[in-house]
Design a protein around this motif. Structure first.
Motif, PDB file in Angstrom:
ATOM      1  N   GLN A 169      13.190  13.118  -5.462  1.00  0.00           N
ATOM      2  CA  GLN A 169      13.380  12.900  -4.027  1.00  0.00           C
ATOM      3  C   GLN A 169      12.553  11.729  -3.521  1.00  0.00           C
ATOM      4  O   GLN A 169      13.006  10.944  -2.675  1.00  0.00           O
ATOM      5  CB  GLN A 169      13.026  14.179  -3.269  1.00  0.00           C
ATOM      6  N   LEU A 170      11.318  11.591  -4.025  1.00  0.00           N
ATOM      7  CA  LEU A 170      10.477  10.461  -3.634  1.00  0.00           C
ATOM      8  C   LEU A 170      11.103   9.131  -4.065  1.00  0.00           C
ATOM      9  O   LEU A 170      11.120   8.157  -3.304  1.00  0.00           O
ATOM     10  CB  LEU A 170       9.088  10.610  -4.248  1.00  0.00           C
TER      11      LEU A 170
ATOM     12  N   VAL B 176       0.841  -1.204   0.000  1.00  0.00           N
ATOM     13  CA  VAL B 176       0.000   0.000   0.000  1.00  0.00           C
ATOM     14  C   VAL B 176       0.877   1.254   0.000  1.00  0.00           C
ATOM     15  O   VAL B 176       0.627   2.206  -0.747  1.00  0.00           O
ATOM     16  CB  VAL B 176      -0.954   0.004   1.214  1.00  0.00           C
ATOM     17  N   LEU B 177       1.922   1.253   0.829  1.00  0.00           N
ATOM     18  CA  LEU B 177       2.832   2.404   0.864  1.00  0.00           C
ATOM     19  C   LEU B 177       3.538   2.578  -0.480  1.00  0.00           C
ATOM     20  O   LEU B 177       3.737   3.711  -0.937  1.00  0.00           O
ATOM     21  CB  LEU B 177       3.868   2.216   1.972  1.00  0.00           C
ATOM     22  N   ALA B 178       3.917   1.481  -1.101  1.00  0.00           N
ATOM     23  CA  ALA B 178       4.567   1.570  -2.411  1.00  0.00           C
ATOM     24  C   ALA B 178       3.622   2.185  -3.436  1.00  0.00           C
ATOM     25  O   ALA B 178       4.034   2.999  -4.276  1.00  0.00           O
ATOM     26  CB  ALA B 178       5.009   0.182  -2.870  1.00  0.00           C
ATOM     27  N   ALA B 179       2.326   1.820  -3.367  1.00  0.00           N
ATOM     28  CA  ALA B 179       1.342   2.380  -4.292  1.00  0.00           C
ATOM     29  C   ALA B 179       1.226   3.897  -4.101  1.00  0.00           C
ATOM     30  O   ALA B 179       1.136   4.662  -5.076  1.00  0.00           O
ATOM     31  CB  ALA B 179      -0.015   1.718  -4.081  1.00  0.00           C
ATOM     32  N   VAL B 180       1.238   4.343  -2.842  1.00  0.00           N
ATOM     33  CA  VAL B 180       1.182   5.784  -2.564  1.00  0.00           C
ATOM     34  C   VAL B 180       2.405   6.484  -3.150  1.00  0.00           C
ATOM     35  O   VAL B 180       2.293   7.525  -3.815  1.00  0.00           O
ATOM     36  CB  VAL B 180       1.093   6.045  -1.043  1.00  0.00           C
ATOM     37  N   SER B 181       3.585   5.917  -2.912  1.00  0.00           N
ATOM     38  CA  SER B 181       4.824   6.535  -3.396  1.00  0.00           C
ATOM     39  C   SER B 181       4.872   6.588  -4.925  1.00  0.00           C
ATOM     40  O   SER B 181       5.287   7.595  -5.501  1.00  0.00           O
ATOM     41  CB  SER B 181       6.035   5.758  -2.871  1.00  0.00           C
ATOM     42  N   ILE B 182       4.430   5.511  -5.579  1.00  0.00           N
ATOM     43  CA  ILE B 182       4.408   5.499  -7.043  1.00  0.00           C
ATOM     44  C   ILE B 182       3.464   6.567  -7.561  1.00  0.00           C
ATOM     45  O   ILE B 182       3.783   7.309  -8.507  1.00  0.00           O
ATOM     46  CB  ILE B 182       3.990   4.099  -7.558  1.00  0.00           C
ATOM     47  N   GLY B 183       2.288   6.677  -6.947  1.00  0.00           N
ATOM     48  CA  GLY B 183       1.337   7.696  -7.360  1.00  0.00           C
ATOM     49  C   GLY B 183       1.896   9.097  -7.206  1.00  0.00           C
ATOM     50  O   GLY B 183       1.763   9.940  -8.105  1.00  0.00           O
ATOM     51  N   GLN B 184       2.557   9.368  -6.091  1.00  0.00           N
ATOM     52  CA  GLN B 184       3.142  10.696  -5.860  1.00  0.00           C
ATOM     53  C   GLN B 184       4.245  11.001  -6.871  1.00  0.00           C
ATOM     54  O   GLN B 184       4.324  12.118  -7.395  1.00  0.00           O
ATOM     55  CB  GLN B 184       3.703  10.766  -4.435  1.00  0.00           C
ATOM     56  N   ALA B 185       5.088   9.995  -7.136  1.00  0.00           N
ATOM     57  CA  ALA B 185       6.197  10.214  -8.068  1.00  0.00           C
ATOM     58  C   ALA B 185       5.700  10.485  -9.481  1.00  0.00           C
ATOM     59  O   ALA B 185       6.230  11.352 -10.189  1.00  0.00           O
ATOM     60  CB  ALA B 185       7.117   8.991  -8.055  1.00  0.00           C
ATOM     61  N   VAL B 186       4.670   9.750  -9.908  1.00  0.00           N
ATOM     62  CA  VAL B 186       4.133   9.924 -11.264  1.00  0.00           C
ATOM     63  C   VAL B 186       3.397  11.253 -11.391  1.00  0.00           C
ATOM     64  O   VAL B 186       3.521  11.961 -12.395  1.00  0.00           O
ATOM     65  CB  VAL B 186       3.185   8.747 -11.616  1.00  0.00           C
ATOM     66  N   ALA B 187       2.632  11.611 -10.350  1.00  0.00           N
ATOM     67  CA  ALA B 187       1.752  12.780 -10.456  1.00  0.00           C
ATOM     68  C   ALA B 187       2.473  14.104 -10.276  1.00  0.00           C
ATOM     69  O   ALA B 187       2.004  15.131 -10.793  1.00  0.00           O
ATOM     70  CB  ALA B 187       0.627  12.668  -9.429  1.00  0.00           C
ATOM     71  N   GLY B 188       3.582  14.118  -9.535  1.00  0.00           N
ATOM     72  CA  GLY B 188       4.239  15.374  -9.174  1.00  0.00           C
ATOM     73  C   GLY B 188       4.394  16.378 -10.303  1.00  0.00           C
ATOM     74  O   GLY B 188       3.844  17.491 -10.248  1.00  0.00           O
TER      75      GLY B 188
END
Length: 402
Positions: free
Chosen positions: A336-337, A51-63
């Protein structure tokens, strides 16, 4: 300190700094909050990690994408919509007993909808103060954000472990909505309009400074993530020493950031300041089991941390057009993410292989790599000793009568 007193007297500066720190506060809570909640719900750290990996991937892609949207549709509109989606996703995770695939999907949604407050406020800064104050403002921003990484984990851990994991995540939602509303409704946010970028998405990475700041940020924040993993492995998750050592690390960063605000920045400044971080990190290897020694070494490392970040922020601002600033900071945040994820992963493998000292070796390797990149490619950074850090003005052809 006179530059900071001058900033404090500038209308709107104190308000926008306080608002953006509050709006960004959930970023320091969400990882631990989700980790504890999903593990309690599923009794599986593996599920929590996914779940944490999914959050991080989403943040990295969306930034970079959501940062760019602010130039097309306006900061207030984009931030309002994304804050609402982010809050709804986290609230659903908190209150609904969902299966792991649904939690992963909601985590991805939350990551994709994370409001780009960091990119927004760093785009506002050049319009808020005069050019002479801009470097000091970036240093102050880089220093004060340390409060997020010290206070937020303490708050979410207390709420999640002592009260309820559901309450902990709902606190993230409340702060995200309250802090987001404060930032969105601030007059400074409404007054600044980012011109739509005319270049294609990602083209800003052709600017050497942006590419360097993104790559160095990946290694730089990766080193910090590895250090954090090493501290937890050394003293245990419940060890009071872990929190104290991390607090000293953040204190060093705060002191270094505030002390360097008026120091002129040359193309070599990033390498020099990262060198200080590298020296402090190397000192940790001499006595990793002693919290006093470790705290002192990380205080030295921290002295270079915020100043190095401030150089990269100021250099990026001075190297791109105003319409490109939000996207540029979005890419830097993505780097950074990714660095935090890679640093934590590499440190985990090293800890399993050779013990907690392995995390410090990983951290030293990454920070030395960042310093070397900054030194070898120092010409990619602008010389700000005799100029300000204001963005390049956007220009367009003007019709004339002949």
């Amino acid at each position: 300190m006179s530059s900071y007193r001058e900033l404090a007297r500038t209308p709107g500066v104190a308000r926008i700094i306080a608002a953006q720190l509050t709006a960004r506060f959930p970023s320091g809570m969400i990882s631990l909050g989700l980790l504890i909640h999903v593990e309690h719900l599923t009794h599986s750290y593996a599920a929590a990690g996914v779940v944490l990996a999914a959050v991080s991937i989403g943040q990295a892609v969306a930034g970079p994408v959501t940062s760019r949207w602010m130039g097309r549709w306006g900061m207030r509109r984009v931030l309002t919509i994304l804050t609402a989606i982010y809050a709804a996703a986290i609230a659903t995770i908190a209150v609904a007993p969902l299966p792991v695939p649904a939690l992963v999907a909601l985590g991805l949604v939350a990551g994709l909808a994370t409001p780009p407050v960091q990119s927004a406020v760093r785009t506002i800064y050049p319009k808020l103060v005069n050019a002479r104050q801009l470097t000091a403002l970036y240093s102050l921003d880089a220093s004060l954000q340390e409060m997020i990484w010290v206070l937020a984990p303490v708050l979410i851990t207390f709420l999640a472990l002592q009260v309820s994991t559901v309450l902990g995540l709902l606190a993230v939602v409340v702060i995200a909505i309250g802090g987001g509303a404060w930032f969105i409704l601030s007059p400074e946010t409404g007054r600044v309009r980012i011109p739509p970028s005319r270049s294609a998405l990602g083209r800003v990475l052709r600017k050497p400074t942006v590419l360097l700041a993104t790559a160095i940020g990946l290694l730089f924040i990766g080193a910090a993530a590895a250090i954090e993993a090493g501290i937890v492995a050394t003293f245990g998750e419940g060890g009071v020493e872990s929190g104290l050592v991390l607090a000293v690390f953040a204190l060093g960063s705060l002191v270094g950031g505030l002390g360097s605000g008026s120091i002129p920045m040359s193309p070599w400044s990033t390498a020099r300041r990262l060198g200080i971080v590298a020296v402090g990190t190397a000192l940790t290897l001499l006595w990793v089991d002693n919290p006093w020694w470790l705290g002192g070494a990380l205080f030295v490392a921290g002295v270079g941390f915020a100043p190095a970040l401030a150089v990269m922020l100021s250099s990026t601002s001075a190297s791109v057009k105003f319409s490109e600033t939000a996207e540029a900071y979005g890419w830097i945040n993505t780097g950074q993410l990714l660095g935090a994820a890679l640093g934590s992963m590499a440190a985990g493998f090293a800890i399993d292989g050779i013990g907690s000292i392995g995390a410090y070796v990983v951290s030293l390797t990454m920070i030395v790599g960042a310093a070397l990149v900054a030194a070898v490619f120092h010409r990619g950074f602008p010389d700000l000793r005799h100029r300000d850090a204001s963005p390049i003005p956007d220009t367009e052809p003007v019709q004339t009568i002949t």
